[in-house]
Design a protein around this motif. Structure first.
Motif, PDB file in Angstrom:
ATOM      1  N   ILE A 175       0.850  -1.182   0.000  1.00  0.00           N
ATOM      2  CA  ILE A 175       0.000   0.000   0.000  1.00  0.00           C
ATOM      3  C   ILE A 175       0.889   1.236   0.000  1.00  0.00           C
ATOM      4  O   ILE A 175       1.637   1.488   0.942  1.00  0.00           O
ATOM      5  CB  ILE A 175      -0.948  -0.006   1.207  1.00  0.00           C
ATOM      6  CG1 ILE A 175      -1.930  -1.176   1.087  1.00  0.00           C
ATOM      7  CG2 ILE A 175      -1.711   1.322   1.299  1.00  0.00           C
ATOM      8  CD1 ILE A 175      -2.845  -1.347   2.269  1.00  0.00           C
ATOM      9  N   LEU A 176       0.822   1.988  -1.087  1.00  0.00           N
ATOM     10  CA  LEU A 176       1.654   3.180  -1.251  1.00  0.00           C
ATOM     11  C   LEU A 176       0.964   4.432  -0.737  1.00  0.00           C
ATOM     12  O   LEU A 176       1.634   5.424  -0.445  1.00  0.00           O
ATOM     13  CB  LEU A 176       2.017   3.357  -2.725  1.00  0.00           C
ATOM     14  CG  LEU A 176       2.721   2.178  -3.397  1.00  0.00           C
ATOM     15  CD1 LEU A 176       3.031   2.517  -4.852  1.00  0.00           C
ATOM     16  CD2 LEU A 176       3.990   1.794  -2.651  1.00  0.00           C
ATOM     17  N   ALA A 177      -0.361   4.411  -0.661  1.00  0.00           N
ATOM     18  CA  ALA A 177      -1.120   5.548  -0.133  1.00  0.00           C
ATOM     19  C   ALA A 177      -2.452   5.043   0.386  1.00  0.00           C
ATOM     20  O   ALA A 177      -3.073   4.173  -0.233  1.00  0.00           O
ATOM     21  CB  ALA A 177      -1.342   6.606  -1.205  1.00  0.00           C
ATOM     22  N   ASP A 178      -2.885   5.572   1.527  1.00  0.00           N
ATOM     23  CA  ASP A 178      -4.186   5.266   2.116  1.00  0.00           C
ATOM     24  C   ASP A 178      -4.681   6.563   2.764  1.00  0.00           C
ATOM     25  O   ASP A 178      -4.086   7.032   3.735  1.00  0.00           O
ATOM     26  CB  ASP A 178      -4.054   4.146   3.157  1.00  0.00           C
ATOM     27  CG  ASP A 178      -5.380   3.722   3.776  1.00  0.00           C
ATOM     28  OD1 ASP A 178      -6.340   4.509   3.726  1.00  0.00           O
ATOM     29  OD2 ASP A 178      -5.445   2.599   4.319  1.00  0.00           O
ATOM     30  N   LEU A 179      -5.754   7.124   2.220  1.00  0.00           N
ATOM     31  CA  LEU A 179      -6.218   8.436   2.680  1.00  0.00           C
ATOM     32  C   LEU A 179      -7.151   8.371   3.885  1.00  0.00           C
ATOM     33  O   LEU A 179      -7.695   9.400   4.296  1.00  0.00           O
ATOM     34  CB  LEU A 179      -6.898   9.179   1.526  1.00  0.00           C
ATOM     35  CG  LEU A 179      -6.028   9.426   0.287  1.00  0.00           C
ATOM     36  CD1 LEU A 179      -6.751  10.331  -0.709  1.00  0.00           C
ATOM     37  CD2 LEU A 179      -4.674  10.007   0.649  1.00  0.00           C
ATOM     38  N   GLY A 180      -7.346   7.169   4.451  1.00  0.00           N
ATOM     39  CA  GLY A 180      -8.187   7.060   5.631  1.00  0.00           C
ATOM     40  C   GLY A 180      -9.665   7.162   5.290  1.00  0.00           C
ATOM     41  O   GLY A 180     -10.056   7.103   4.131  1.00  0.00           O
ATOM     42  N   GLU A 181     -10.509   7.329   6.316  1.00  0.00           N
ATOM     43  CA  GLU A 181     -11.953   7.342   6.057  1.00  0.00           C
ATOM     44  C   GLU A 181     -12.667   8.551   6.628  1.00  0.00           C
ATOM     45  O   GLU A 181     -13.893   8.634   6.580  1.00  0.00           O
ATOM     46  CB  GLU A 181     -12.609   6.070   6.611  1.00  0.00           C
ATOM     47  CG  GLU A 181     -12.526   5.886   8.112  1.00  0.00           C
ATOM     48  CD  GLU A 181     -13.238   4.606   8.556  1.00  0.00           C
ATOM     49  OE1 GLU A 181     -14.412   4.695   8.941  1.00  0.00           O
ATOM     50  OE2 GLU A 181     -12.609   3.534   8.509  1.00  0.00           O
ATOM     51  N   ASP A 182     -11.920   9.543   7.114  1.00  0.00           N
ATOM     52  CA  ASP A 182     -12.560  10.617   7.865  1.00  0.00           C
ATOM     53  C   ASP A 182     -12.623  11.965   7.170  1.00  0.00           C
ATOM     54  O   ASP A 182     -13.404  12.825   7.577  1.00  0.00           O
ATOM     55  CB  ASP A 182     -11.837  10.806   9.203  1.00  0.00           C
ATOM     56  CG  ASP A 182     -11.964   9.586  10.096  1.00  0.00           C
ATOM     57  OD1 ASP A 182     -13.039   8.967  10.083  1.00  0.00           O
ATOM     58  OD2 ASP A 182     -10.984   9.243  10.778  1.00  0.00           O
ATOM     59  N   ALA A 183     -11.802  12.198   6.139  1.00  0.00           N
ATOM     60  CA  ALA A 183     -11.727  13.552   5.606  1.00  0.00           C
ATOM     61  C   ALA A 183     -11.548  13.550   4.100  1.00  0.00           C
ATOM     62  O   ALA A 183     -10.929  12.651   3.535  1.00  0.00           O
ATOM     63  CB  ALA A 183     -10.560  14.297   6.263  1.00  0.00           C
ATOM     64  N   ALA A 184     -12.098  14.587   3.473  1.00  0.00           N
ATOM     65  CA  ALA A 184     -11.811  14.812   2.057  1.00  0.00           C
ATOM     66  C   ALA A 184     -10.314  15.031   1.904  1.00  0.00           C
ATOM     67  O   ALA A 184      -9.679  15.683   2.730  1.00  0.00           O
ATOM     68  CB  ALA A 184     -12.580  16.021   1.549  1.00  0.00           C
ATOM     69  N   ALA A 185      -9.750  14.478   0.825  1.00  0.00           N
ATOM     70  CA  ALA A 185      -8.297  14.557   0.681  1.00  0.00           C
ATOM     71  C   ALA A 185      -7.901  14.334  -0.768  1.00  0.00           C
ATOM     72  O   ALA A 185      -8.645  13.748  -1.559  1.00  0.00           O
ATOM     73  CB  ALA A 185      -7.612  13.516   1.574  1.00  0.00           C
ATOM     74  N   VAL A 186      -6.710  14.809  -1.087  1.00  0.00           N
ATOM     75  CA  VAL A 186      -6.086  14.522  -2.378  1.00  0.00           C
ATOM     76  C   VAL A 186      -4.602  14.306  -2.120  1.00  0.00           C
ATOM     77  O   VAL A 186      -4.001  14.996  -1.291  1.00  0.00           O
ATOM     78  CB  VAL A 186      -6.316  15.659  -3.399  1.00  0.00           C
ATOM     79  CG1 VAL A 186      -5.769  16.980  -2.898  1.00  0.00           C
ATOM     80  CG2 VAL A 186      -5.694  15.307  -4.742  1.00  0.00           C
ATOM     81  N   GLN A 187      -4.026  13.327  -2.800  1.00  0.00           N
ATOM     82  CA  GLN A 187      -2.593  13.064  -2.691  1.00  0.00           C
ATOM     83  C   GLN A 187      -2.067  12.680  -4.059  1.00  0.00           C
ATOM     84  O   GLN A 187      -2.666  11.843  -4.748  1.00  0.00           O
ATOM     85  CB  GLN A 187      -2.314  11.939  -1.689  1.00  0.00           C
ATOM     86  CG  GLN A 187      -0.828  11.629  -1.510  1.00  0.00           C
ATOM     87  CD  GLN A 187      -0.575  10.572  -0.444  1.00  0.00           C
ATOM     88  OE1 GLN A 187      -1.427  10.329   0.420  1.00  0.00           O
ATOM     89  NE2 GLN A 187       0.586   9.948  -0.491  1.00  0.00           N
ATOM     90  N   VAL A 188      -0.977  13.295  -4.465  1.00  0.00           N
ATOM     91  CA  VAL A 188      -0.328  12.932  -5.719  1.00  0.00           C
ATOM     92  C   VAL A 188       0.713  11.857  -5.418  1.00  0.00           C
ATOM     93  O   VAL A 188       1.603  12.060  -4.587  1.00  0.00           O
ATOM     94  CB  VAL A 188       0.319  14.159  -6.390  1.00  0.00           C
ATOM     95  CG1 VAL A 188       1.078  13.731  -7.649  1.00  0.00           C
ATOM     96  CG2 VAL A 188      -0.750  15.188  -6.734  1.00  0.00           C
TER      97      VAL A 188
END
Length: 289
Positions: free
Chosen positions: A234-247
């Motif tokens: 897993i290289l990125a996991d934005l969780g479940e609580d907030a709007a997010a963006v990751q490059v």
């Protein structure tokens, strides 16, 4: 020569309010574009999430103002955008479509979701076929940097689709989703890692997240937008609580490295799988006397 694809991974909490959802989507695309993304992928139902009745009544159009707004921000940042899945009203009926917008702001094509979520989870019925009709054709997306396979959410439970995309040249598999929280907690990470490992592909899965206890959601979704490597990391996991963006930078050389170690695509035997299985019957002790 090394190849890298910079993917803008997104997630947010959509509701039945299309205007608010669209504003969030435009903002996240702009953020990813400003950060140098080569592609931005939005979640399934990110522009409108409600009950089956609500989603069918408010199906959007591929040539409608919502796609036009996303096309404008895509063109502003010269970045392709995949609208990961929307109820798309067409002359042939309503589909769940992943719409591809090019860096010039023009719609380049779409994938219509093949596997519809007709399921019953914890007593709640999800009859997607009452909202949309199924697509019939797998779709590849050719970018300058890589070849990608387009899928949507429930498709992830049908590995034969992903194998077909990988055999056709996909190096990255997109799985934009609005995954139910119960099944997400149990299966989301495992399913995405399996699709990555068994095909030697990156998996990019934007997601919708649940709202708070008073959000009035038609159903709660799991979030955890993920990027998984061909080795299953897993290289990125934005969780479940907030709007997010990751490059996230995808080193596409990793696809070739993993496939050289584990050449599963070379070893596949489709002719054998199409044959009816033989049966071997073992007699009980009583029958053999």
């Amino acid at each position: 020569m090394s190849r890298t694809l910079r993917v803008g991974l997104t997630q947010w909490h959509p509701t039945a309010d299309v205007e608010t959802n669209l504003a969030t989507a435009v903002d996240l695309v702009a953020q990813a574009g400003a950060a140098g993304a080569d592609l931005v992928v939005l979640p399934e139902n990110g522009l409108m999430l409600g009950t089956n009745v609500e989603m069918r009544a408010r199906a959007l159009k591929q040539n409608g103002p919502e796609i036009a707004a996303l096309a404008a921000v895509a063109a502003e940042h010269a970045v392709p955008v995949v609208v990961g899945g929307m109820k798309n009203a067409t002359p042939e009926g309503v589909y769940n479509s992943a719409v591809v917008i090019g860096p010039d702001g023009k719609v380049a094509g779409r994938y219509d979701k093949i596997h519809l979520f007709n399921a019953r989870v914890n007593g709640q019925s999800f009859e997607a076929s009452s909202v949309e009709q199924a697509g019939t054709t797998p779709v590849l997306l050719d970018l300058e940097q890589a070849v990608l396979g387009l899928t949507i959410c429930y498709d992830v439970r049908f590995p034969e689709l992903y194998r077909a995309l990988a055999l056709a040249g996909a190096e990255v598999l997109l799985v934009p989703s609005a995954f139910v929280h119960t099944t997400g907690r149990a299966h989301w990470h495992t399913l995405l890692a399996a699709r990555a490992i068994e095909n030697g592909c990156f998996v990019v899965a934007p997601a919708t997240i649940r709202g708070g206890p008073d959000a009035g959601d038609a159903f709660q979704t799991f979030g955890h937008a993920l990027v998984v490597s061909p080795w299953g990391e897993i290289l990125a996991d934005l969780g479940e609580d907030a709007a997010a963006v990751q490059v996230v930078d995808l080193d596409l050389g990793e696809v070739a490295r993993v496939r050289s170690m584990l050449p599963v695509l070379e070893g596949t035997m489709p002719a054998a799988y199409a044959m009816a299985p033989e049966r071997i019957r073992v007699m009980s002790n009583e029958e053999s006397r």
